[in-house]
Design a protein around this motif. Structure first.
Motif, PDB file in Angstrom:
ATOM      1  N   GLY A 150       0.815  -1.211   0.000  1.00 46.19           N
ATOM      2  CA  GLY A 150       0.000   0.000   0.000  1.00 46.19           C
ATOM      3  C   GLY A 150       0.841   1.250   0.000  1.00 46.19           C
ATOM      4  N   ASN A 151       2.066   1.160   0.529  1.00 50.72           N
ATOM      5  CA  ASN A 151       2.969   2.316   0.544  1.00 50.72           C
ATOM      6  C   ASN A 151       3.458   2.684  -0.850  1.00 50.72           C
ATOM      7  OD1 ASN A 151       2.828   2.437   3.357  1.00 50.72           O
ATOM      8  ND2 ASN A 151       4.543   1.026   3.616  1.00 50.72           N
ATOM      9  N   LEU A 152       3.331   1.749  -1.807  1.00 53.04           N
ATOM     10  CA  LEU A 152       3.786   2.031  -3.167  1.00 53.04           C
ATOM     11  C   LEU A 152       2.960   3.119  -3.840  1.00 53.04           C
ATOM     12  CD1 LEU A 152       4.648  -1.474  -4.677  1.00 53.04           C
ATOM     13  CD2 LEU A 152       6.212   0.379  -4.123  1.00 53.04           C
ATOM     14  N   ARG A 153       1.775   3.412  -3.296  1.00 59.73           N
ATOM     15  CA  ARG A 153       0.955   4.459  -3.895  1.00 59.73           C
ATOM     16  C   ARG A 153       1.619   5.828  -3.793  1.00 59.73           C
ATOM     17  NH1 ARG A 153      -3.387   1.110  -2.031  1.00 59.73           N
ATOM     18  NH2 ARG A 153      -3.412   2.105   0.004  1.00 59.73           N
ATOM     19  N   GLU A 154       2.656   5.917  -2.978  1.00 57.39           N
ATOM     20  CA  GLU A 154       3.396   7.169  -2.837  1.00 57.39           C
ATOM     21  C   GLU A 154       4.667   7.181  -3.681  1.00 57.39           C
ATOM     22  OE1 GLU A 154       4.185   7.437   1.303  1.00 57.39           O
ATOM     23  OE2 GLU A 154       2.086   7.332   1.907  1.00 57.39           O
ATOM     24  N   VAL A 155       4.903   6.105  -4.437  1.00 60.19           N
ATOM     25  CA  VAL A 155       6.166   5.950  -5.160  1.00 60.19           C
ATOM     26  C   VAL A 155       6.045   6.469  -6.588  1.00 60.19           C
ATOM     27  CG1 VAL A 155       7.760   4.248  -6.117  1.00 60.19           C
ATOM     28  CG2 VAL A 155       6.940   4.016  -3.765  1.00 60.19           C
ATOM     29  N   GLU A 156       7.069   7.177  -7.017  1.00 58.81           N
ATOM     30  CA  GLU A 156       7.194   7.629  -8.410  1.00 58.81           C
ATOM     31  C   GLU A 156       8.608   7.321  -8.875  1.00 58.81           C
ATOM     32  OE1 GLU A 156       7.854  11.880 -10.576  1.00 58.81           O
ATOM     33  OE2 GLU A 156       6.061  11.717  -9.325  1.00 58.81           O
ATOM     34  N   ILE A 157       8.735   6.612  -9.994  1.00 55.66           N
ATOM     35  CA  ILE A 157      10.045   6.217 -10.515  1.00 55.66           C
ATOM     36  C   ILE A 157      10.137   6.604 -11.980  1.00 55.66           C
ATOM     37  CG2 ILE A 157      11.576   4.273 -11.020  1.00 55.66           C
ATOM     38  CD1 ILE A 157      10.296   2.783  -8.696  1.00 55.66           C
ATOM     39  N   ASP A 158      11.205   7.304 -12.340  1.00 57.19           N
ATOM     40  CA  ASP A 158      11.483   7.612 -13.736  1.00 57.19           C
ATOM     41  C   ASP A 158      12.579   6.654 -14.191  1.00 57.19           C
ATOM     42  OD1 ASP A 158      12.125   8.583 -16.224  1.00 57.19           O
ATOM     43  OD2 ASP A 158      12.007  10.686 -15.644  1.00 57.19           O
ATOM     44  N   ILE A 159      12.192   5.658 -14.976  1.00 57.25           N
ATOM     45  CA  ILE A 159      13.156   4.621 -15.354  1.00 57.25           C
ATOM     46  C   ILE A 159      14.193   5.134 -16.346  1.00 57.25           C
ATOM     47  CG2 ILE A 159      11.514   2.770 -14.896  1.00 57.25           C
ATOM     48  CD1 ILE A 159      11.052   2.540 -17.900  1.00 57.25           C
ATOM     49  N   ALA A 160      13.987   6.343 -16.888  1.00 54.64           N
ATOM     50  CA  ALA A 160      14.987   6.925 -17.781  1.00 54.64           C
ATOM     51  C   ALA A 160      16.107   7.594 -16.987  1.00 54.64           C
ATOM     52  CB  ALA A 160      14.333   7.940 -18.717  1.00 54.64           C
ATOM     53  N   LYS A 161      15.840   7.898 -15.717  1.00 55.56           N
ATOM     54  CA  LYS A 161      16.815   8.632 -14.913  1.00 55.56           C
ATOM     55  C   LYS A 161      17.546   7.760 -13.901  1.00 55.56           C
ATOM     56  CE  LYS A 161      14.411  13.074 -15.247  1.00 55.56           C
ATOM     57  NZ  LYS A 161      13.738  14.175 -14.504  1.00 55.56           N
ATOM     58  N   GLU A 162      16.985   6.611 -13.586  1.00 53.50           N
ATOM     59  CA  GLU A 162      17.655   5.732 -12.639  1.00 53.50           C
ATOM     60  C   GLU A 162      17.502   4.276 -13.082  1.00 53.50           C
ATOM     61  OE1 GLU A 162      15.738   5.491  -8.725  1.00 53.50           O
ATOM     62  OE2 GLU A 162      14.141   6.775  -9.494  1.00 53.50           O
ATOM     63  N   THR A 163      18.528   3.506 -12.832  1.00 57.56           N
ATOM     64  CA  THR A 163      18.522   2.097 -13.202  1.00 57.56           C
ATOM     65  C   THR A 163      17.845   1.300 -12.106  1.00 57.56           C
ATOM     66  OG1 THR A 163      20.598   2.380 -14.409  1.00 57.56           O
ATOM     67  CG2 THR A 163      19.952   0.135 -13.841  1.00 57.56           C
ATOM     68  N   THR A 164      16.739   0.663 -12.450  1.00 58.51           N
ATOM     69  CA  THR A 164      15.962  -0.074 -11.459  1.00 58.51           C
ATOM     70  C   THR A 164      15.519  -1.416 -12.026  1.00 58.51           C
ATOM     71  OG1 THR A 164      13.843   0.837 -12.189  1.00 58.51           O
ATOM     72  CG2 THR A 164      15.072   2.099 -10.518  1.00 58.51           C
TER      73      THR A 164
END
Length: 260
Positions: A51-65
């Protein structure tokens, strides 16, 4: 079950629960691209600590994940031990209590729509491949349902949005008025001498003025819904505390729209 859902969030939440139940996981979450082709993924649903993932934002162009890797390859990615894998952010490991993670891409017609992440608290959890076909079916069906919901959302947005300014249109204004509770109110605005702009400088410049004003209005309204209800007529519907909210909006607008 997925076909019976009525929204993107509902479909994502159901898929997260189904995936967790299927694999006996300790948590899961769904992250979706902002729009087709976007590199920004946001959490929209989760089970357990997911449920905490609803606060997550990831830009896959800027960081390797790991999420970026799953999107790029369009293939499931299994991380046996998150503590030793550089693709997994340790801040999320601690937040979610994830020792082993399976990243399952959600396919769409135009590419990967998002990722369903399923995890177990202990590192080295063995993956039961008897469920591979069921997981594949789940991700494919989720992608199909998400695309259907997204198309309906876009159609609804287009039907209630002004094509020039992006604000709500007259239909959206009427709906907001119809649902206004006690304490709500409306702020009406129009642009003086706008006809002169159109007549002397042309409609292209007039459209630029309308767009600029809409941007200024949007930035100044924090508690209401801004709409374009006519050629140079705008309105903001405030659901409550209207007098205070409208006064504050006008004061901000006076500073933002000084010299168009």
């Amino acid at each position: 079950l997925l076909l019976a859902t009525t929204s993107v969030a509902e479909a994502a939440a159901l898929a997260a629960r189904l995936g967790t139940d299927l694999l006996g996981g300790d948590g899961s979450g769904v992250l979706l691209a902002d729009e087709p082709g976007s590199t920004v993924f946001r959490g929209v649903a989760g089970v357990g600590a997911g449920g905490n993932l609803r606060e997550v934002e990831i830009d896959i162009a800027k960081e390797t994940t790991a999420i970026g890797r799953a999107v790029a390859t369009a293939q499931p990615l299994y991380v046996e031990d998150t503590s030793t894998n550089p693709l997994v952010s340790q801040r999320f490991v601690g937040q979610l209590g994830a020792g082993t993670v399976l990243y399952l891409p959600v396919p769409g017609e135009g590419g990967v729509l998002g990722v369903l992440a399923l995890w177990w608290s202990e590192p080295g959890h063995a993956l039961d491949h008897d469920h591979d076909s069921a997981l594949t079916l789940l991700s494919v069906q989720l992608g199909q349902v998400l695309e259907r919901h997204q198309r309906l959302d876009r159609l609804d947005s287009d039907a209630h949005s002004d094509s020039l300014t992006g604000l709500g249109n007259r239909r959206r204004f009427d709906l907001a008025l119809g649902g206004m509770p006690v304490g709500g109110g409306v702020l009406l605005l129009d642009l003086d001498r706008f006809k002169t702009v159109n007549d002397t400088l042309g409609h292209t410049v007039g459209d630029e003025v309308l767009t600029a004003f809409a941007d200024a209005l949007r930035s100044c309204v924090r508690a209401g819904e801004a709409c374009r209800i006519g050629g140079d007529e705008f309105a903001v519907v405030f659901p409550d505390n209207a007098a205070t909210a409208a006064t504050a909006a006008v004061e901000r607008l006076a500073g933002a729209w000084v010299s168009p």
